[in-house]
Scaffold this active site. Structure first.
Site, PDB file in Angstrom:
ATOM      1  N   LEU A  68       2.565  -1.357   4.225  1.00  0.00           N
ATOM      2  CA  LEU A  68       2.516  -2.036   2.936  1.00  0.00           C
ATOM      3  C   LEU A  68       2.366  -3.535   3.125  1.00  0.00           C
ATOM      4  O   LEU A  68       3.034  -4.134   3.968  1.00  0.00           O
ATOM      5  CB  LEU A  68       3.798  -1.745   2.153  1.00  0.00           C
ATOM      6  CG  LEU A  68       3.997  -2.491   0.831  1.00  0.00           C
ATOM      7  CD1 LEU A  68       2.948  -2.058  -0.189  1.00  0.00           C
ATOM      8  CD2 LEU A  68       5.402  -2.229   0.282  1.00  0.00           C
ATOM      9  N   LYS A  69       1.470  -4.156   2.347  1.00  0.00           N
ATOM     10  CA  LYS A  69       1.406  -5.613   2.304  1.00  0.00           C
ATOM     11  C   LYS A  69       2.453  -6.085   1.307  1.00  0.00           C
ATOM     12  O   LYS A  69       2.386  -5.756   0.121  1.00  0.00           O
ATOM     13  CB  LYS A  69       0.027  -6.110   1.896  1.00  0.00           C
ATOM     14  CG  LYS A  69      -0.085  -7.629   2.017  1.00  0.00           C
ATOM     15  CD  LYS A  69      -1.457  -8.138   1.687  1.00  0.00           C
ATOM     16  CE  LYS A  69      -1.549  -9.628   2.010  1.00  0.00           C
ATOM     17  NZ  LYS A  69      -0.486 -10.449   1.390  1.00  0.00           N
ATOM     18  N   LEU A  70       3.402  -6.846   1.796  1.00  0.00           N
ATOM     19  CA  LEU A  70       4.533  -7.268   0.981  1.00  0.00           C
ATOM     20  C   LEU A  70       4.215  -8.561   0.237  1.00  0.00           C
ATOM     21  O   LEU A  70       3.597  -9.472   0.789  1.00  0.00           O
ATOM     22  CB  LEU A  70       5.768  -7.457   1.864  1.00  0.00           C
ATOM     23  CG  LEU A  70       6.289  -6.151   2.460  1.00  0.00           C
ATOM     24  CD1 LEU A  70       7.125  -6.417   3.694  1.00  0.00           C
ATOM     25  CD2 LEU A  70       7.096  -5.392   1.423  1.00  0.00           C
TER      26      LEU A  70
END
Length: 270
Positions: free
Chosen positions: A24-26
């Site tokens: 996931l890109k946070l």
């Protein structure tokens, strides 16, 4: 000890490749966490020390000689990262938002550089040393491949995007590398350009119902020239010139809590 982080390149769409890992890109603030000479120091990616802003991270029990790379987030509704909340916490000492440092890589361990380890090896090392009982820190979960399905899930949940990383790549300090790729879950909207800022480039946007939509600062040079050569000014004030509305298509990250476009950029004229 500050270490310049490895940076990502961008691709428009995910692709299937089991030699990559997917995570996931946070949506938060990139942070380098360091412990040298038994002194914890915390830095932004631009080498600004912010230890005093996040005191709960200064007492994390990790070995001396450790450098971590990750993202500080504030969990919002349903656990989704709340970017506006994390920026409020970053900018104001009065903010009481609970943060979490989501670690996705390790650069030094016990004073030794581990950048030559493969990414899965570095991930395994993180799992060994990150304390599970501390709610202010955790590791970012990841899988091999499955990029398209993961990105579809991200879109369904209106999250920021995914990161694709070559599994057996080393950590490239201070470099922007094709070994790490980001795929942003952009949203799209038709809007009007209603004015432009005097001085530094910026275009005022409105939705098609004429409600304010924010400020656009990302536009190719040729399209900027078109605005300045074809606009018709109807009024102005000290900071802006207001023009007859021009319709265009933009992409953006998400809507802010005020209902405006976050980081809009130009796509095409309509």
């Amino acid at each position: 000890m500050y270490v310049s982080p490895m940076l990502l390149n961008k691709v428009d769409h995910p692709f299937e490749d089991d030699s990559y890992i997917t995570e996931l890109k946070l949506d938060g603030i990139r942070i380098i966490w360091t412990n040298f000479n038994n002194k914890v120091r915390i830095y932004t990616r631009h080498n600004n020390e912010v230890t005093s802003i996040f005191p709960e991270l200064a007492t994390i029990d990790l070995p001396e000689g450790t450098v971590l790379d990750g993202e500080i987030v504030v969990p919002g509704d349903g656990g989704k990262p709340d970017f506006e909340a994390v920026m409020e916490r970053f900018m104001s000492k009065k903010s009481n938002h609970q943060i979490q440092y989501c670690v996705f890589d390790i650069i030094y361990f016990n004073g030794e550089k581990v950048t030559s380890y493969s990414l899965p090896q570095r991930k395994e090392l993180l799992d060994e040393i990150i304390p599970e009982e501390n709610m202010n820190i955790g590791t970012v979960r990841w899988i091999y491949g499955n990029e398209t399905a993961y990105f579809d899930l991200i879109k369904q949940n209106k999250l920021e995007g995914i990161v694709m990383k070559k599994a057996y790549s080393r950590y490239e300090v201070g470099k922007r590398s094709d070994s790490w790729l980001k795929v942003i879950n952009y949203q799209y909207e038709d809007v009007f350009i209603t004015g432009f800022r005097k001085g530094e480039f910026g275009l005022l946007l409105s939705f098609l119902n004429h409600e304010p939509a924010g400020m656009l600062e990302f536009m190719p040079p040729d399209d900027r020239k078109r605005i300045y050569s074809s606009h018709k000014v109807v009024s102005e004030n000290q900071n802006f010139k207001f023009i007859e509305p021009i319709k265009c298509h933009v992409k953006y990250r998400n809507l802010t809590k005020q209902g405006k476009l976050r980081i809009p950029s130009f796509v095409e004229w309509l």
